[in-house]
Design an enzyme around this catalytic site. Structure first.
Site, PDB file in Angstrom:
ATOM      1  N   TYR A 229      18.753  56.224 102.862  1.00  0.00           N
ATOM      2  CA  TYR A 229      18.762  57.227 101.791  1.00  0.00           C
ATOM      3  C   TYR A 229      18.300  56.585 100.493  1.00  0.00           C
ATOM      4  O   TYR A 229      18.381  55.374 100.301  1.00  0.00           O
ATOM      5  CB  TYR A 229      20.158  57.841 101.615  1.00  0.00           C
ATOM      6  CG  TYR A 229      21.231  56.885 101.122  1.00  0.00           C
ATOM      7  CD1 TYR A 229      21.473  56.715  99.764  1.00  0.00           C
ATOM      8  CD2 TYR A 229      22.015  56.163 102.021  1.00  0.00           C
ATOM      9  CE1 TYR A 229      22.464  55.861  99.306  1.00  0.00           C
ATOM     10  CE2 TYR A 229      23.005  55.300 101.576  1.00  0.00           C
ATOM     11  CZ  TYR A 229      23.222  55.150 100.220  1.00  0.00           C
ATOM     12  OH  TYR A 229      24.203  54.294  99.770  1.00  0.00           O
ATOM     13  N   CYS A 230      17.773  57.436  99.604  1.00  0.00           N
ATOM     14  CA  CYS A 230      17.375  57.017  98.267  1.00  0.00           C
ATOM     15  C   CYS A 230      17.550  58.217  97.337  1.00  0.00           C
ATOM     16  O   CYS A 230      18.191  59.200  97.704  1.00  0.00           O
ATOM     17  CB  CYS A 230      15.949  56.486  98.249  1.00  0.00           C
ATOM     18  SG  CYS A 230      14.704  57.673  98.775  1.00  0.00           S
ATOM     19  N   THR A 231      16.992  58.163  96.140  1.00  0.00           N
ATOM     20  CA  THR A 231      17.230  59.212  95.139  1.00  0.00           C
ATOM     21  C   THR A 231      16.686  60.567  95.568  1.00  0.00           C
ATOM     22  O   THR A 231      17.418  61.559  95.603  1.00  0.00           O
ATOM     23  CB  THR A 231      16.586  58.813  93.797  1.00  0.00           C
ATOM     24  OG1 THR A 231      17.058  57.520  93.419  1.00  0.00           O
ATOM     25  CG2 THR A 231      16.941  59.824  92.711  1.00  0.00           C
ATOM     26  N   GLY A 233      13.989  60.750  98.228  1.00  0.00           N
ATOM     27  CA  GLY A 233      13.404  60.685  99.556  1.00  0.00           C
ATOM     28  C   GLY A 233      12.129  59.891  99.687  1.00  0.00           C
ATOM     29  O   GLY A 233      11.821  59.386 100.767  1.00  0.00           O
ATOM     30  N   ILE A 260      19.477  61.903  97.790  1.00  0.00           N
ATOM     31  CA  ILE A 260      20.819  62.171  97.273  1.00  0.00           C
ATOM     32  C   ILE A 260      20.852  63.477  96.494  1.00  0.00           C
ATOM     33  O   ILE A 260      21.844  64.198  96.503  1.00  0.00           O
ATOM     34  CB  ILE A 260      21.288  60.998  96.384  1.00  0.00           C
ATOM     35  CG1 ILE A 260      21.286  59.689  97.178  1.00  0.00           C
ATOM     36  CG2 ILE A 260      22.667  61.263  95.809  1.00  0.00           C
ATOM     37  CD1 ILE A 260      21.446  58.453  96.323  1.00  0.00           C
TER      38      ILE A 260
END
Length: 628
Positions: A229-231, A233, A260
């Site tokens: 996961y990241c901010t 995508g 997220i």
């Protein structure tokens, strides 16, 4: 009649509410990889974004590459919705996830400026996100990215993690692992946490450090099911493809689609995400309805998660969490990564007594354009505190120059780049003897001379590369040149690279890090050699871009055209110019060794200088903006 009146009033109130929402400020984020149909006409797309965003008064960043787009813009909600509709009309953007959020307008000019929300920047780049700064590491095929999981699917997997782990223990299936693809300063204020799943935090300073971490921890990842996961995508797209490119044992990679941000929209109470989501716009961070404070002050350890002050590490400039109380007491900070690597606070008295580099083969004298504390030891550099992002550029002077003189010649350049970069100048390690060419007598222009040696005391002169017959500096003072001046003498200075390389390793270790290198004339030749060997120098010399001014290639015969994949800007005089030191064809030949997609050329009709007038300086600034 009363019922109709009530309905009319409700409708009017709803219309007013809708109108108010349209006038509210908002932020729009989206990206799109064109895996099947690469963009044929990037200039057409660039013109569309410039025209559309300007007409709608949208500010922010738009990055275009042959493989896709990455957009973060802000403006009125009504304008952002019109922009979305215009983009959707292009079939290339079918299936794009537009993340639109209502928020307050930028209140802090410093934060807005640093996040790029005071202007519109639309640029064509080689990659939407730079997976690695090193030229020898090619980006993986984005079509090989991990499988997308919606926020609901991602949540469900974490919810059932206990059962999944039990099943894995009784079969050949691997464990479930959460992998955070973000930088350290982001993970410090928020991350996914669940009792049944291990969360791996690479603790990287920048995204381009992630491949190295993946390589070093491949055995920990091999055979397991990896949830990334990241901010929003986009970083997971490239990183998951990189993991899967490793082959057998790395197939089961999944990523949170929409990042997220989409998860928190689906689970306003935070779900399994604790703390706040760091964002790259003026909002700084976004939390859930029940978000607690996960971060803590770097200095006193108290609960704190506000990056609005934009406090940064004095060495690497990474954002650090410093509470209001500590910020008033202490002006400079060192992040935990730099502390881990041996950096520490130094008092003025300690710096004055530091003679740790006396055993080095050459002295290092560093001159900076910023207001630094100078220490009279072998290595003269201490970085000051930073509250805004600027680049640090190591400047390599030309043949028979020195750091002080080059700084003087580059004064105009330093002034015009002040808001973008700090220039750091360093002497080369090869000290040259003082030589002079006597004037010929008027009576005889062959053998006799009318002048004795100069009486003037001059500053020491240095070189990065020297001729094969170099004997080092002479203690005998001035000497007559033993050969006539040769315009092509720079081609004969081919020795001394190993000494200069060892010397620059010391410079990077003691005065780094540096974002880029600027080389002038022979300094450009030296910088080009460093670019050609970055794959070998990764642990000792690391930078993200190079600026080669009046450059030429030395000892690079094995490199073919376009073989060096590294961001570069080449500045040199054209055929009509007055550069009598370095032939423009030599500079063009050097530029041709760099890959087209990552190199830019600025030709001018001036002399052996670094041009600072328009439009040359604007092009230089545009190049540097990419690395902020």
């Amino acid at each position: 009649m009363a019922a109709n009146r009530s309905t009319t009033i409700l409708n009017q109130e709803q219309e007013q509410a809708n109108e108010q929402e349209e006038e509210n400020y908002g932020v729009l984020l989206y990206y799109k990889y064109f895996t099947t149909t690469p963009i044929a006409d990037l200039q057409h797309l660039l013109n569309f974004y410039n025209s559309n965003c300007t007409s709608l008064s949208l500010l922010g960043r738009v990055r275009l590459s042959p493989t896709g787009v990455n957009v973060t813009v802000g403006g009125k909600m009504s304008a952002l919705k019109k922009h979305i509709e215009a983009v959707k009309s292009n079939s290339l953007f079918e299936g794009t996830d537009f993340k639109l959020a209502s928020c307050h307008r930028p209140l802090d000019d410093k934060v807005a400026r640093e996040c790029g929300f005071t202007s519109l920047s639309v640029r064509i780049v080689k990659e939407l996100v730079t997976l690695s700064a090193h030229p020898l590491l090619k980006s993986p095929e984005i079509s090989n990215a991990g499988r997308h999981l919606s926020a609901v699917e991602f949540h469900s997997v974490l919810q059932d993690a206990g059962k999944i782990q039990e099943k894995a223990d009784s079969s050949s299936d691997g464990s479930l692992i959460l992998l955070d693809a973000r930088n350290l300063y982001e993970t410090r204020i928020g991350k996914f946490q669940t009792l049944n799943v291990e969360t791996l935090d690479p603790q990287i300073r920048q995204y381009s450090d992630l491949p190295s971490w993946i390589d070093d921890n491949s055995e920990q990842l091999r055979g397991n099911r990896i949830l990334m996961y990241c901010t929003g995508g986009i970083r997971c797209e490239m990183a998951s493809a990189y993991i899967r490119s490793k082959g057998v044992g790395f197939e089961n990679v999944f990523q949170l689609y929409g990042g997220i941000q989409r998860y928190l929209e689906q689970y306003p109470d935070g779900g399994f995400f604790k703390g706040k989501n760091f964002v790259f716009d003026h909002r700084v961070s976004v939390g859930s309805l029940s978000s607690g404070v996960l971060g803590s002050c770097l200095l006193c350890g108290s609960s704190y998660d506000n990056y609005s002050s934009r406090s940064r590490c004095k060495y690497c400039r990474m954002l650090v969490l410093i509470c209001d109380g500590c910020r008033k007491k202490i002006p400079t900070y060192i992040c935990e990564l730099c502390q881990k690597n041996g950096k520490c606070f130094e008092s003025v008295s300690e710096m004055e007594d530091d003679n740790t580099l006396e055993s080095e083969p050459a002295e290092v004298e560093v001159v900076s354009t910023s207001n630094q504390i100078r220490r009279p030891s072998s290595l003269s550099f201490v970085n000051g505190s930073r509250t805004s992002r600027t680049l640090r550029i190591l400047c390599l002077h030309g043949f028979r120059q020195n750091a002080s003189g080059f700084k003087g010649r580059a004064g105009s350049l330093a002034k015009k780049l002040k808001s973008l970069a700090e220039l750091v100048f360093v002497d080369a390690p090869h000290e040259l003897p003082f030589i002079y060419r006597p004037c010929l007598s008027e009576q005889n222009d062959t053998a006799s001379f009318s002048q004795s040696c100069p009486s003037k005391v001059c500053s020491k002169k240095f070189a990065w590369l020297v001729s094969p017959d170099y004997q080092g500096k002479s203690d005998g003072g001035w000497a007559v040149a033993n050969v006539s001046f040769d315009l092509l003498q720079y081609r004969q200075q081919t020795q001394g690279f190993d000494v200069s390389l060892a010397y620059l390793k010391t410079v990077f270790s003691q005065a780094g890090p540096f974002d880029g290198i600027l080389g002038f004339s022979q300094g450009a030749a030296m910088a080009a050699l460093l670019c050609s060997q970055l794959g070998k120098l990764k642990d000792d010399i690391d930078f993200r871009f190079v600026i080669l001014c009046s450059g030429f290639a030395i000892n690079m015969e094995e490199f073919r055209q376009g073989s060096i994949n590294f961001p570069s800007l080449h500045i040199f005089g054209n055929d009509k110019g007055m550069d009598r030191q370095i032939d423009c064809q030599a500079s063009r030949q050097l530029a041709s060794l760099f890959e087209d997609g990552c190199s830019e050329i600025i030709e001018h009709d001036l002399g052996h200088i670094i041009p600072t007038l328009s439009p040359h300086i604007e092009k230089t600034k545009d190049f540097l903006q990419r690395f902020l």
